[in-house]
Design a protein around this motif. Structure first.
Motif, PDB file in Angstrom:
ATOM      1  N   LEU A 155     -52.963  23.654  21.368  1.00 42.29           N
ATOM      2  CA  LEU A 155     -53.702  24.803  20.844  1.00 42.29           C
ATOM      3  C   LEU A 155     -54.995  25.006  21.641  1.00 42.29           C
ATOM      4  N   VAL A 208     -50.583  18.611  19.027  1.00 38.35           N
ATOM      5  CA  VAL A 208     -50.665  19.981  18.509  1.00 38.35           C
ATOM      6  C   VAL A 208     -52.030  20.568  18.849  1.00 38.35           C
ATOM      7  N   SER A 209     -53.085  19.798  18.549  1.00 41.21           N
ATOM      8  CA  SER A 209     -54.428  20.293  18.842  1.00 41.21           C
ATOM      9  C   SER A 209     -54.647  20.492  20.324  1.00 41.21           C
ATOM     10  N   SER A 219     -57.957  25.004  14.827  1.00 41.54           N
ATOM     11  CA  SER A 219     -57.066  24.371  15.793  1.00 41.54           C
ATOM     12  C   SER A 219     -57.377  22.892  15.953  1.00 41.54           C
ATOM     13  N   PRO A 263     -55.587  19.314  13.079  1.00 43.33           N
ATOM     14  CA  PRO A 263     -54.630  18.224  13.355  1.00 43.33           C
ATOM     15  C   PRO A 263     -55.272  17.075  14.109  1.00 43.33           C
TER      16      PRO A 263
END
Lengths: 642, 317
Positions: B312, B308-309, B186, B189
């Motif tokens: 997540l 994104v990270s 995760s 990115p």
């Protein structure tokens, strides 16, 4: 036997009002006398508040003082009571310090204006009213002070009525300020109708008994009070008048506005939310305040990036910084309140200082438009250094004070984000706002102090010492509160946070021990705020390193070859190698002005900026609509969730 | 209270002397590899060191328009800030000022200072080229700040477990227990985003909009000469080292060997790797962007990767 210090809160307020009347009576003709009277009042009040601060904050006492000795009868407060705990004392300290320094600055700064007696009368009225507001324990007394404050502000905003926009700004302030006062008064009336008392401690106990959840009268009162104090603290969407007022008012008054008038709004919000209505335990109220704070932060700073008037730019930064304070206070945690109060104090210091710098530039050049300035650093070296200290402080660069308080605020917000993703977003916005703040002060630095100097500024001189002195005092305080955060937190902030967090103690001290238990059925408990960790930043280490490298560099600079070219006084032709070239010809002026900087940023946000400028229409009707609309939204939101 | 080791830390390792030597070496290697990629011989590895020594011996010309104190002081402040970051970064188990438990906010703000010093120094020189340069430098700071903040928050969430943390030590401990951060899928990115933040932070090609020699003659540095210019050049070398070290500390941590010298060697190797992938490779293959393109790129693509990270990590992945 009452300690003599316990009379000081009332006396400190009275002496300022007394000074105002004396200046009107005796100060009309004699300039020296009126300055003496005003400064005597400001000094006396400052000294008394210092004593109070020592007695309350350091020694840990709480002062309760019933004016005219009208003590409560059968547990009912009938007289006006002053209650000074660490929170009041903290704000009183900020108010009187600002007043005192602004007074010193005014002596020279206002010497060119007509009507000095009016100025000092209004100045003392404003200071007295804000001091009374933060020291009182009676909510109606608070309203009276708000009224005096608002009208003093209106008159001072329009003080330079010959200048463009001053009367307009005064009128706008009048409309929106009255709206705020009306909201506050209606809120107080609703509380009085419900609880039949105006004493804040007693109100708090009684409201705790009935509870606010589901009680729509209480919720309406709460929304009205939040709106009223929100208008006084110039949070978005009540901020529109602030920009005009700060710009039109003389710099010494703008300093009062940002140093204490909007702190009065913040103080009111803390009192209302934490003590009187005790709503900060409710997550929905936290969300509301944090949302208002976050929007204020971002809107304030992005509007500031677009300004080209020195003081108007600073005004938008005030809004943005108050956004930080509101966000921090809205978190409802001890660390959040600590960060908020620390930042409120820092904002008083660095923003006051920035306004004084703007005033110094105006005093020396007669201009506030950044597009028409340049190269002042050589003419006004001290002002330039002071300005850089203040600009780095507000941008939160270590080791200055803005860094410490912002750091506490980030930690507090981020700790909350374990609960909700929204707070993560708030953290990001807060950090980006800080960078944008730096950007906009780089713009001021480049366009006012650095860059190419202008031929018309050849005769510009540094401002006189009596203006530089208060500026240096504030600059030193900015560095001190940044370098010794542990000391400041322990001595000043933690007691204030404890005061905010222990409601029942506040009630019991005012109304007599055991009162809380009698009314609410739960005993007063001493809540002490959890240990406030401010991280482990030790700027001292940084300074050691800085010292060593600086010594090394000085050695190189002194013994290495260095040449400066001709000095300002010399009539010799300069050596061409010391000239700044631009496009082949020496001394060609560039056409890059302040507004052209950050084109790369603005270009990408064109749509956003156009929309934002559309909202700031300059029409006071629109501003009133925004304020009333926000009130409606608050009422609906709070009714829906509580 | 005062520990004599502090002076060693500050002055020798990992402080001023180490930063100087390792930074110039790193830059020399970077230039060598860069030259090889372009099929040139390239300068000797010690070239940055020679450059620096030469500049220290040259005459310092202070322009007539300039404000002397600020003009001369700016590069020193930048250097000090960079060295301070190095003192606060954990290298596996070892941190010079580990007991201070420095956190990411300090690092973010200290990283702003070198940029601010270039800006203030350039502004103080009074040249219009510098005026253009500083505005571009500031925009590039705003550009990379958003993704940088998001990457750091994502890591803080990941390392914090149930809560969140700002502490570099907690991040180092997490990596010692669970392996390097980059091994968590995760966080990949975020690592990519950080790899792109590094060159912009350092200000090397293709994100060197502020200095752009071919357009605005090195922007803020245009009027600098002699020792202050030398210190600014040194700042550039040290910045390469420090920002790569930040990447290594955030993403390439781990248990380490337990021996400080060995750990430091491995750590320096990681810095070299990061420099190669994030700076040399990109520098050799891309042309310079325009300033508004830099801004757009960082606030959309790179910030998107970081987001994104962040999402997540927030869902506990």
């Amino acid at each position: 036997m009452m300690n003599y210090v316990e009379h000081f809160p009332a006396l400190a307020t009275m002496v300022l009002f007394l000074g105002a009347f004396l200046v009107t009576i005796f100060g009309g003709k004699n300039k020296t006398l009126r300055i003496f009277l005003a400064m005597a009042a400001a000094t006396a009040s400052f000294v008394m508040v210092l004593c109070v601060a020592k007695y309350v904050i350091i020694d840990g006492n709480i002062i309760t003082y019933w004016l005219g000795n009208w003590t409560p009868v059968k547990d009912y407060a009938i007289g006006i009571g002053l209650e000074v705990d660490s929170l009041n004392a903290f704000f009183a300290l900020l108010v009187t310090l600002t007043t005192y320094l602004s007074g010193w600055y005014s002596i020279k700064y206002m010497s060119r204006d007509e009507g000095g007696d009016y100025y000092y009368t209004l100045y003392l009225m404003l200071s007295g009213s804000v001091l009374g507001l933060v020291l009182t324990g009676d909510i109606f007394n608070m309203f009276v002070m708000i009224e005096i404050m608002t009208f003093a502000c209106v008159a001072l905003t329009a003080f330079r009525n010959w200048s463009k926009g001053a009367l307009e700004a005064g009128f706008k302030y009048l409309v929106i300020g009255s709206l705020g006062s009306t909201c506050t008064l209606t809120g107080i009336a609703l509380l009085y109708a419900q609880c039949h008392t105006l004493n804040m401690a007693q109100l708090s106990a009684m409201i705790a008994k009935v509870g606010i959840t589901g009680n729509s009268t209480m919720i309406l009162a709460f929304a009205l009070l939040i709106t009223g104090f929100g208008i006084k603290s110039y949070a978005v969407p009540f901020h529109f008048v602030a920009a005009d007022a700060y710009m039109a008012a003389p710099a010494s008054v703008s300093m009062l506005f940002s140093g204490m008038v909007n702190k009065a709004g913040v103080y009111g919000l803390i009192r209302v939310c934490y003590i009187i209505l005790q709503t900060m335990g409710l997550g929905k109220v936290q969300t509301l305040l944090v949302a208002v704070g976050t929007v204020s932060m971002f809107v304030g700073v992005t509007m500031a990036l677009n300004q080209h008037d020195f003081k108007r730019l600073l005004a938008f930064h005030s809004i943005s910084q108050i956004g930080y304070v509101l966000t921090a206070i809205g978190l409802g945690t001890a660390l959040g309140v600590a960060g908020g109060l620390y930042h409120a104090m820092n904002h008083t210091l660095f923003k006051g200082l920035l306004f004084l710098c703007a005033g110094a530039v105006y005093y020396a050049t007669g201009r506030t438009n950044l597009n028409n300035m340049g190269g002042l650093a050589k003419k006004m070296p001290q002002t330039c250094i002071i300005f850089l200290i203040a600009a780095f402080s507000i941008s939160g660069l270590p080791p200055f004070n803005g860094f410490v308080s912002k750091w506490m605020i980030y930690q507090a917000i981020y700790a909350k984000s374990a609960q909700s993703f929204g707070y993560l977003f708030v953290t990001v916005v807060a950090l980006i706002t800080s960078t944008l703040t730096l950007a906009s002060f780089i713009k001021v630095t480049q366009s006012a102090f650095f860059g190419q100097s202008r031929p018309e500024f050849d005769d510009v001189k540094e401002v006189p010492g009596s203006m530089l002195l208060p500026m240096w005092v504030m600059a030193i305080l900015c560095v001190f509160t940044g370098v010794a955060p542990k000391f400041v937190t322990e001595k000043l902030i933690t007691p204030a946070v404890n005061a905010v967090m222990s409601v029942n103690k506040y009630i019991d001290t005012m109304m007599g021990a055991g009162y809380t238990e009698k009314i609410t059925g739960s005993a007063a408990t001493e809540i002490s705020a959890e240990q406030i960790t401010i991280g482990n930043w030790t700027p001292v280490m940084w300074l050691v390193l800085f010292g060593i490298v600086l010594v090394a560099f000085t050695v190189v600079a002194v013994f290495g070859k260095s040449s400066r070219g001709y000095t300002n006084n010399s009539k010799e032709q300069p050596d061409n190698k010391h000239a700044t070239f631009f496009g082949g010809e020496m001394a060609t002026r560039s056409t890059v002005v302040g507004s052209d900087l950050f084109w790369g940023f603005r270009h990408n946000f064109k749509g956003y900026f156009e929309k934002l400028e559309g909202i700031h229409s300059g029409v006071v009707n629109d501003y009133a609509v925004w304020a009333i609309g926000a009130l409606a939204v608050f009422v609906m939101y709070l009714n829906a969730v509580l | 209270m005062f520990n004599p080791m502090w002076l060693f830390y500050i002055l020798v390792f990992p402080g001023a002397l180490f930063c100087f030597v390792a930074g110039t070496l790193l830059n020399g290697l970077d230039r060598k590899v860069y030259a090889k990629m372009q099929q040139r011989i390239g300068p000797p590895i010690l070239q940055p060191f020679y450059d620096f020594m030469k500049l220290m011996g040259k005459e310092t010309i202070i322009p007539y328009e300039a404000n002397k104190t600020v003009f001369l002081g700016a590069p020193v402040v930048g250097f000090v800030a960079l060295v301070t970051i190095m003192l606060l970064l954990p290298q596996f188990g070892f941190t010079a000022f580990g007991e201070l438990n420095a956190d990411m906010i300090v690092i973010i703000y200290l990283l702003t200072i070198p940029a601010a010093s270039i800006i203030i120094g350039g502004a103080a020189s009074g040249s219009p080229y510098a005026g253009v340069g500083i505005s571009r430098e500031m925009v590039s700071v705003i550009s990379f700040e958003l993704p940088l903040v998001m990457v750091l928050l994502a890591i803080g969430k990941k390392a914090g477990g149930d809560g969140v943390t700002f502490s570099m030590k907690a991040i180092a401990d997490y990596q010692a227990a669970n392996g390097a951060m980059i091994c968590q899928w995760s966080m990949i990115p975020a690592a990519l985003a950080m790899l792109l933040v590094v060159p912009c932070e350092v200000g090397c090609h293709p994100f060197d909009v502020a200095e752009a020699e071919t357009e605005i003659c090195e922007g803020p540095l245009v009027e600098y000469s002699g020792a202050p210019l030398g210190v600014f050049k040194l700042n550039y070398y040290v910045k390469q080292l420090v920002v790569s070290a930040l990447f290594a500390a955030l993403f390439l941590g781990g248990k380490g060997t337990g021996i400080v010298a060995a750990d430091a060697a491995i750590f320096y190797g990681e810095c070299l790797l990061v420099t190669f992938f994030s700076m040399t490779l990109i520098r050799a293959t891309c042309a310079r962007l325009k300033v508004e393109q830099v801004f757009k790129f960082y606030w959309t693509v790179v910030a998107g990767l970081a987001l994104v990270s962040l999402v997540l990590a927030w869902f506990g992945l």
